[in-house]
Design a protein around this motif. Structure first.
Motif, PDB file in Angstrom:
ATOM      1  N   ALA A 154     -11.321  -7.286 -25.145  1.00  0.00           N
ATOM      2  CA  ALA A 154     -12.622  -7.053 -25.296  1.00  0.00           C
ATOM      3  C   ALA A 154     -13.870  -6.779 -24.020  1.00  0.00           C
ATOM      4  O   ALA A 154     -14.728  -5.352 -23.747  1.00  0.00           O
ATOM      5  CB  ALA A 154     -13.524  -7.039 -26.446  1.00  0.00           C
ATOM      6  N   ALA A 155     -13.887  -7.769 -23.794  1.00  0.00           N
ATOM      7  CA  ALA A 155     -14.953  -7.884 -22.496  1.00  0.00           C
ATOM      8  C   ALA A 155     -14.957  -7.550 -21.506  1.00  0.00           C
ATOM      9  O   ALA A 155     -15.638  -7.286 -20.982  1.00  0.00           O
ATOM     10  CB  ALA A 155     -15.990  -9.807 -22.913  1.00  0.00           C
ATOM     11  N   ALA A 207     -18.828   1.241 -26.436  1.00  0.00           N
ATOM     12  CA  ALA A 207     -18.649  -0.364 -26.177  1.00  0.00           C
ATOM     13  C   ALA A 207     -18.726  -0.282 -27.592  1.00  0.00           C
ATOM     14  O   ALA A 207     -18.110  -1.031 -28.243  1.00  0.00           O
ATOM     15  CB  ALA A 207     -19.108  -1.024 -24.986  1.00  0.00           C
ATOM     16  N   GLY A 208     -19.822   0.254 -28.176  1.00  0.00           N
ATOM     17  CA  GLY A 208     -19.664  -0.233 -29.332  1.00  0.00           C
ATOM     18  C   GLY A 208     -18.616   0.173 -30.485  1.00  0.00           C
ATOM     19  O   GLY A 208     -19.150  -1.069 -31.265  1.00  0.00           O
ATOM     20  N   ALA A 209     -18.600   1.326 -30.363  1.00  0.00           N
ATOM     21  CA  ALA A 209     -17.555   1.247 -31.230  1.00  0.00           C
ATOM     22  C   ALA A 209     -15.962   0.068 -31.349  1.00  0.00           C
ATOM     23  O   ALA A 209     -15.852  -0.251 -31.663  1.00  0.00           O
ATOM     24  CB  ALA A 209     -16.761   2.426 -31.018  1.00  0.00           C
ATOM     25  N   LEU A 210     -15.890  -0.151 -29.843  1.00  0.00           N
ATOM     26  CA  LEU A 210     -14.954  -1.154 -29.327  1.00  0.00           C
ATOM     27  C   LEU A 210     -15.585  -2.367 -30.237  1.00  0.00           C
ATOM     28  O   LEU A 210     -14.709  -3.067 -31.114  1.00  0.00           O
ATOM     29  CB  LEU A 210     -14.665  -1.341 -28.345  1.00  0.00           C
ATOM     30  CG  LEU A 210     -13.631  -2.320 -28.011  1.00  0.00           C
ATOM     31  CD1 LEU A 210     -12.339  -2.489 -27.903  1.00  0.00           C
ATOM     32  CD2 LEU A 210     -13.590  -2.286 -26.028  1.00  0.00           C
ATOM     33  N   PRO A 216     -19.522  -5.292 -37.142  1.00  0.00           N
ATOM     34  CA  PRO A 216     -20.812  -4.319 -37.002  1.00  0.00           C
ATOM     35  C   PRO A 216     -21.707  -4.555 -36.299  1.00  0.00           C
ATOM     36  O   PRO A 216     -22.289  -4.113 -35.219  1.00  0.00           O
ATOM     37  CB  PRO A 216     -21.601  -3.757 -38.630  1.00  0.00           C
ATOM     38  CG  PRO A 216     -20.773  -3.921 -39.315  1.00  0.00           C
ATOM     39  CD  PRO A 216     -19.405  -4.864 -39.349  1.00  0.00           C
ATOM     40  N   GLY A 217     -21.926  -6.134 -36.534  1.00  0.00           N
ATOM     41  CA  GLY A 217     -22.980  -6.710 -35.436  1.00  0.00           C
ATOM     42  C   GLY A 217     -21.988  -7.166 -34.257  1.00  0.00           C
ATOM     43  O   GLY A 217     -23.175  -6.519 -33.321  1.00  0.00           O
ATOM     44  N   ALA A 218     -21.088  -7.195 -34.136  1.00  0.00           N
ATOM     45  CA  ALA A 218     -20.239  -6.979 -32.936  1.00  0.00           C
ATOM     46  C   ALA A 218     -20.362  -5.910 -31.538  1.00  0.00           C
ATOM     47  O   ALA A 218     -20.407  -5.483 -30.429  1.00  0.00           O
ATOM     48  CB  ALA A 218     -19.143  -7.186 -32.630  1.00  0.00           C
ATOM     49  N   GLY A 219     -20.321  -4.647 -32.948  1.00  0.00           N
ATOM     50  CA  GLY A 219     -20.942  -3.097 -32.004  1.00  0.00           C
ATOM     51  C   GLY A 219     -22.236  -3.720 -31.263  1.00  0.00           C
ATOM     52  O   GLY A 219     -21.766  -2.928 -31.014  1.00  0.00           O
ATOM     53  N   VAL A 220     -23.477  -4.009 -32.745  1.00  0.00           N
ATOM     54  CA  VAL A 220     -24.119  -3.677 -32.030  1.00  0.00           C
ATOM     55  C   VAL A 220     -24.215  -4.251 -30.182  1.00  0.00           C
ATOM     56  O   VAL A 220     -25.024  -3.948 -29.081  1.00  0.00           O
ATOM     57  CB  VAL A 220     -25.207  -4.023 -32.717  1.00  0.00           C
ATOM     58  CG1 VAL A 220     -26.399  -4.286 -32.097  1.00  0.00           C
ATOM     59  CG2 VAL A 220     -25.449  -3.343 -33.840  1.00  0.00           C
ATOM     60  N   HIS A 221     -23.873  -5.883 -30.869  1.00  0.00           N
ATOM     61  CA  HIS A 221     -24.170  -6.546 -29.369  1.00  0.00           C
ATOM     62  C   HIS A 221     -22.921  -6.038 -27.958  1.00  0.00           C
ATOM     63  O   HIS A 221     -23.734  -6.481 -27.062  1.00  0.00           O
ATOM     64  CB  HIS A 221     -22.660  -7.884 -29.886  1.00  0.00           C
ATOM     65  CG  HIS A 221     -22.985  -9.167 -28.698  1.00  0.00           C
ATOM     66  ND1 HIS A 221     -22.407 -10.158 -29.407  1.00  0.00           N
ATOM     67  CD2 HIS A 221     -23.927  -9.569 -28.043  1.00  0.00           C
ATOM     68  CE1 HIS A 221     -22.594 -10.969 -28.065  1.00  0.00           C
ATOM     69  NE2 HIS A 221     -23.390 -10.409 -27.615  1.00  0.00           N
ATOM     70  N   GLN A 222     -22.170  -5.536 -28.567  1.00  0.00           N
ATOM     71  CA  GLN A 222     -21.421  -5.021 -27.033  1.00  0.00           C
ATOM     72  C   GLN A 222     -22.307  -4.146 -26.571  1.00  0.00           C
ATOM     73  O   GLN A 222     -22.378  -3.544 -24.853  1.00  0.00           O
ATOM     74  CB  GLN A 222     -20.474  -4.132 -27.275  1.00  0.00           C
ATOM     75  CG  GLN A 222     -19.281  -6.096 -27.684  1.00  0.00           C
ATOM     76  CD  GLN A 222     -17.711  -5.617 -27.681  1.00  0.00           C
ATOM     77  OE1 GLN A 222     -16.909  -6.505 -27.983  1.00  0.00           O
ATOM     78  NE2 GLN A 222     -17.404  -4.094 -27.738  1.00  0.00           N
ATOM     79  N   ALA A 223     -22.855  -2.843 -27.425  1.00  0.00           N
ATOM     80  CA  ALA A 223     -23.557  -2.128 -27.360  1.00  0.00           C
ATOM     81  C   ALA A 223     -24.917  -2.384 -26.302  1.00  0.00           C
ATOM     82  O   ALA A 223     -25.309  -1.606 -24.575  1.00  0.00           O
ATOM     83  CB  ALA A 223     -24.098  -0.649 -28.353  1.00  0.00           C
TER      84      ALA A 223
END
Length: 270
Positions: A154-155, A207-210, A216-223
């Motif tokens: 994903a990264a 990125a947030g959706a991925l 949910p926290g990972a979505g924010v993190h990636q965005a």
């Protein structure tokens, strides 16, 4: 091969297919024939740049995931992941990063700095920047694969999308080319600001959706990682415009790798 100089005539608007051909034909080594090389095709092509990232990123993540699944370990998976974009671009963006570092670090006037960037050899600033960038990318991806192959893959996808979106933003109106020929002259100052912002926003949302597939926290993190990557690239873009008088094909490569590296570091540090 140096592209031809851009013409002063305003070309017709390119179709989506022509834009995709331009994006894949100039940003990857995939066997795609660029049928048009003008401002219209350049505009459409750079709007489609993240689509090229949507191919390069998953390919990189897939190889890293396979290496990890075969027991290669997080470090080897990270190295494999970094190798894929380099192979799919023939190292074009990495070369641009090194050349831009040499030009900016030369301390010479703009015209001389641009001449330094066009030389085939790589100077000390370029070597140092290239080594540090690749080490940072590998280290950040190693952290991702250590948490699981899905995180590492994903990264890779997020980073690839961010790097190409940085190119789209750098082509927005108001950012001039530093030379009258080459890729910069075709695509610089060609993308409407609103359209560039929409593309960047779509990449942030994607990125947030991925990331939301993990939590949910990972979505924010990636965005947020995408936003930080784009910010780092735009800071470099402003420096290049101030120092060199505009952007070039090398600068676009440098912006891509800067955004990729910053996004990966943000993902690792969160």
């Amino acid at each position: 091969m140096e592209p031809p100089a851009a013409t002063a005539d305003v070309p017709p608007r390119a179709t989506a297919a022509e834009g995709l051909r331009f994006a894949f034909g100039t940003l990857t080594v995939l066997p795609v024939r660029v049928e048009r090389w003008d401002r219209g095709a350049g505009t459409a092509g750079m709007l489609c740049a993240p689509v090229a990232g949507a191919v390069v990123g998953p390919a990189a993540g897939a190889l890293g995931a396979v290496v990890a699944w075969l027991g290669g370990g997080p470090l080897l998976a990270a190295v494999a992941t970094v190798a894929v974009p380099a192979a799919l671009t023939r190292g074009l963006h990495l070369d641009g990063l090194a050349d831009t570092a040499d030009g900016l670090g030369s301390g010479k006037p703009a015209e001389d700095a641009l001449r330094v960037m066009k030389q085939s050899d790589i100077g000390p600033f370029g070597v140092l920047t290239l080594v540090l960038a690749l080490l940072a990318q590998v280290a950040a991806l190693t952290d991702g694969y250590a948490r699981g192959w899905t995180h590492g893959a994903a990264a890779a996808v997020v980073a690839a999308l961010t790097g190409r979106a940085a190119m789209t933003l750098a082509c927005r109106r108001g950012v001039p080319p530093a030379r009258r020929d080459g890729l910069g002259a075709v695509v610089a100052d060609a993308v409407p600001r609103g359209a560039a912002a929409v593309v960047a926003a779509l990449v942030v949302v994607a990125a947030g959706a991925l990331g939301a597939a993990f939590s949910p926290g990972a979505g924010v993190h990636q965005a947020v990682a995408v936003l930080l990557g784009l910010t780092a690239a735009q800071l470099l873009c402003r420096r290049c415009v101030s120092r060199l008088g505009g952007v070039t094909g090398d600068v676009f490569g440098a912006l891509c790798e800067t955004a990729v590296t910053a996004a990966l570091l943000a993902l690792a540090l969160g």
